[in-house]
Design an enzyme around this catalytic site. Structure first.
Site, PDB file in Angstrom:
ATOM      1  N   TYR A 138     110.495 213.643  64.394  1.00 15.63           N
ATOM      2  CA  TYR A 138     111.001 214.022  62.889  1.00 15.63           C
ATOM      3  C   TYR A 138     111.234 215.610  62.701  1.00 15.63           C
ATOM      4  O   TYR A 138     112.095 215.853  61.861  1.00 15.63           O
ATOM      5  CB  TYR A 138     110.322 213.538  61.765  1.00 15.63           C
ATOM      6  CG  TYR A 138     110.523 211.940  61.557  1.00 15.63           C
ATOM      7  CD1 TYR A 138     110.522 210.969  62.487  1.00 15.63           C
ATOM      8  CD2 TYR A 138     111.065 211.646  60.249  1.00 15.63           C
ATOM      9  CE1 TYR A 138     110.660 209.719  62.323  1.00 15.63           C
ATOM     10  CE2 TYR A 138     111.255 210.275  59.926  1.00 15.63           C
ATOM     11  CZ  TYR A 138     110.837 209.290  60.788  1.00 15.63           C
ATOM     12  OH  TYR A 138     111.506 207.862  60.410  1.00 15.63           O
ATOM     13  N   LYS A 186     103.107 205.376  73.602  1.00 21.16           N
ATOM     14  CA  LYS A 186     103.990 204.955  74.856  1.00 21.16           C
ATOM     15  C   LYS A 186     103.428 205.905  76.068  1.00 21.16           C
ATOM     16  O   LYS A 186     104.343 206.507  76.833  1.00 21.16           O
ATOM     17  CB  LYS A 186     105.408 205.163  74.485  1.00 21.16           C
ATOM     18  CG  LYS A 186     106.440 204.745  75.287  1.00 21.16           C
ATOM     19  CD  LYS A 186     106.498 203.199  75.521  1.00 21.16           C
ATOM     20  CE  LYS A 186     107.220 202.753  76.466  1.00 21.16           C
ATOM     21  NZ  LYS A 186     107.026 201.005  76.688  1.00 21.16           N
ATOM     22  N   ASP A 218     105.486 198.818  72.310  1.00 19.72           N
ATOM     23  CA  ASP A 218     106.289 197.647  72.357  1.00 19.72           C
ATOM     24  C   ASP A 218     105.228 196.233  72.323  1.00 19.72           C
ATOM     25  O   ASP A 218     105.893 195.351  71.703  1.00 19.72           O
ATOM     26  CB  ASP A 218     106.954 197.631  73.704  1.00 19.72           C
ATOM     27  CG  ASP A 218     106.139 198.020  75.133  1.00 19.72           C
ATOM     28  OD1 ASP A 218     105.216 198.427  75.089  1.00 19.72           O
ATOM     29  OD2 ASP A 218     106.751 197.801  76.284  1.00 19.72           O
ATOM     30  N   ASP A 242     106.907 204.711  61.602  1.00 20.87           N
ATOM     31  CA  ASP A 242     107.838 204.446  60.755  1.00 20.87           C
ATOM     32  C   ASP A 242     108.395 202.686  60.962  1.00 20.87           C
ATOM     33  O   ASP A 242     108.505 202.226  59.885  1.00 20.87           O
ATOM     34  CB  ASP A 242     109.227 205.281  60.953  1.00 20.87           C
ATOM     35  CG  ASP A 242     110.395 204.923  60.124  1.00 20.87           C
ATOM     36  OD1 ASP A 242     110.357 204.635  59.030  1.00 20.87           O
ATOM     37  OD2 ASP A 242     111.497 204.919  60.621  1.00 20.87           O
ATOM     38  N   ASP A 246     107.476 199.196  58.724  1.00 21.84           N
ATOM     39  CA  ASP A 246     108.214 198.145  58.338  1.00 21.84           C
ATOM     40  C   ASP A 246     107.830 196.681  58.655  1.00 21.84           C
ATOM     41  O   ASP A 246     108.073 195.577  58.130  1.00 21.84           O
ATOM     42  CB  ASP A 246     109.769 198.501  58.682  1.00 21.84           C
ATOM     43  CG  ASP A 246     110.453 199.257  57.396  1.00 21.84           C
ATOM     44  OD1 ASP A 246     109.675 200.357  56.961  1.00 21.84           O
ATOM     45  OD2 ASP A 246     111.580 199.334  57.438  1.00 21.84           O
TER      46      ASP A 246
HETATM   47  C1  IPM Z   1     109.935 205.895  55.254  1.00 23.07           C
HETATM   48  C2  IPM Z   1     111.545 206.034  55.493  1.00 23.07           C
HETATM   49  C3  IPM Z   1     111.860 207.221  55.828  1.00 23.07           C
HETATM   50  C4  IPM Z   1     111.276 207.840  56.982  1.00 23.07           C
HETATM   51  C5  IPM Z   1     113.348 207.828  55.667  1.00 23.07           C
HETATM   52  C6  IPM Z   1     113.802 207.538  54.225  1.00 23.07           C
HETATM   53  C7  IPM Z   1     113.477 209.307  56.084  1.00 23.07           C
HETATM   54  O1  IPM Z   1     112.035 205.018  56.222  1.00 23.07           O
HETATM   55  O2  IPM Z   1     109.343 206.443  54.631  1.00 23.07           O
HETATM   56  O3  IPM Z   1     109.339 205.033  56.136  1.00 23.07           O
HETATM   57  O4  IPM Z   1     111.803 207.569  58.166  1.00 23.07           O
HETATM   58  O5  IPM Z   1     110.030 208.346  57.167  1.00 23.07           O
HETATM   59 MG    MG Z   2     110.612 203.662  57.047  1.00 21.61          MG
END
Ligand code: IPM
Ligand code: MG
Length: 347
Positions: A138, A186, A218, A242, A246
């Protein structure tokens, strides 16, 4: 008790719609002063950049920062020179040195059927993703240029981690761990992952009673849905965190339920729902404010040292879900206002 000073950053899309209820809920729990500022797309429209120095400075002077969401199709672009809403978020994380992102995943018993996974799979799941937030790909060197033959373009992003960056996030993981730490990398391919693994092992030596395991990313993605209740603390680098957070969020049935906290070296923390700005439902009154309320609870606990209030809010959220509160993301019909009322009644 003295008034607590919070900077609020409603941002874009459903952001303002879930920030307003958050302020109402906070007002019911204590004495707070809100300093509302711009971030993301709204800031781009007003100032040409997603985060101004003035807003960053206001955040630094606050006791805690509460953010809703940034981004939307209006500001989507592939032009590398154009400002993007997400830069506001990244600038805030870096500017406040918030290197540790905490994303707890604890499906509410009332929602066990909302998960895409079978109930017996997710029963007992109570895990925490500890994501490194100010390093890796990032923030590494990146760029775009014409290829040597002049035929096209090439682009690169660099994943770089230093030993101190890995040590401090590993320390956070071990401090939060109750049963074990799972470090995700990884290391079979990436040099940065091999340094990660070696450094996490060195930190683990300081916690001899806490088991440590390593998973390749993975495989971790697979195990997370195969046996989520086996995990306690999952610690990983920025990009893997990240993606995995999710995935972990979906175990609860909806990303509309997941809160997060970003903390660092002692300054104000940043508290925000994991969900995005949901431009498709913005303005419809259907946004689920529960992830925002969960983030408020994390702010009370980790940012303001107000544990009793945090616990009260969390049990109000659980209670409302048990009583049948369902927002559209959970297949129900309760809008933002109704969901907010359900929480306020239980505070
Ligand atoms: C998160 C989001 C952010 C990230 C984006 C919006 C830049 O997906 O906070 O997980 O990738 O960190
Ligand atoms: Mg995210």
């Amino acid at each position: 008790m003295a008034t607590r000073r919070i900077v609020t950053l409603p941002g874009d899309g459903i952001g303002p719609e879930v920030m307003r209820p958050a302020e109402v809920v906070l007002a019911a729990l204590g004495d707070f002063a809100f300093d509302e500022r711009m971030i993301g797309g709204v800031s781009i429209d007003a100032h040409g950049i997603a985060l101004t120095d003035e807003v960053l400075e206001a955040c630094r002077r606050s006791e805690a920062v509460l953010l809703a969401a940034v981004g939307g199709p209006r500001w989507d672009t592939t032009d590398p020179a154009a400002p993007r809403p997400e830069q506001g978020l990244l600038g805030l994380r870096k500017g406040l040195e918030l290197f540790a992102n905490l994303r707890p995943v604890r499906p509410s018993p009332a929602l066990i059927d909302a998960s895409p996974l079978r109930p017996e799979r997710i029963a007992g799941t109570d895990l925490l993703v500890v994501r490194e937030l100010t390093g890796g790909i990032y923030f590494g060197d990146s760029g775009r240029r014409a290829t040597a033959d002049g035929e096209g373009e090439e682009a690169w992003d660099t994943c770089l981690y230093s030993t101190p960056e890995i040590e401090r996030i590993a320390e956070v993981a071990f401090r939060f761990a109750r049963r074990k730490v799972t470090s995700v990398d990884k290391a079979n391919v990436l040099e940065s992952s091999r340094l990660w693994r070696k450094t996490v092992e060195r930190v683990a030596a300081g916690y001899p009673e806490m088991p440590l395991e390593h998973l390749l990313v993975d495989n971790a993605a697979m195990q997370l849905v195969a046996r989520p209740s086996d995990f306690d603390v999952i610690v990983t680098e920025n990009l893997f965190g990240d993606i995995l957070s999710d995935e972990a969020a979906m175990i609860t049935g909806s990303i509309g339920l997941l809160p997060s906290a970003s903390v660092g070296a002692g300054g104000p923390g940043l508290f925000e729902p994991v969900h995005g700005s949901a431009p498709d439902i913005a303005g419809s009154g259907r946004a689920n404010p529960l992830a925002m309320f969960g983030s408020v609870a994390m702010m009370l606990r980790y940012g303001l040292d107000m544990e009793p209030e945090a616990a009260r809010l969390e049990s109000a959220i659980d209670g409302a879900l048990e009583a049948g509160l369902r927002t559209p993301d959970l297949g129900g019909g309760a809008g933002t206002e109704e969901a907010t009322r359900a929480i306020l009644e239980r505070l």
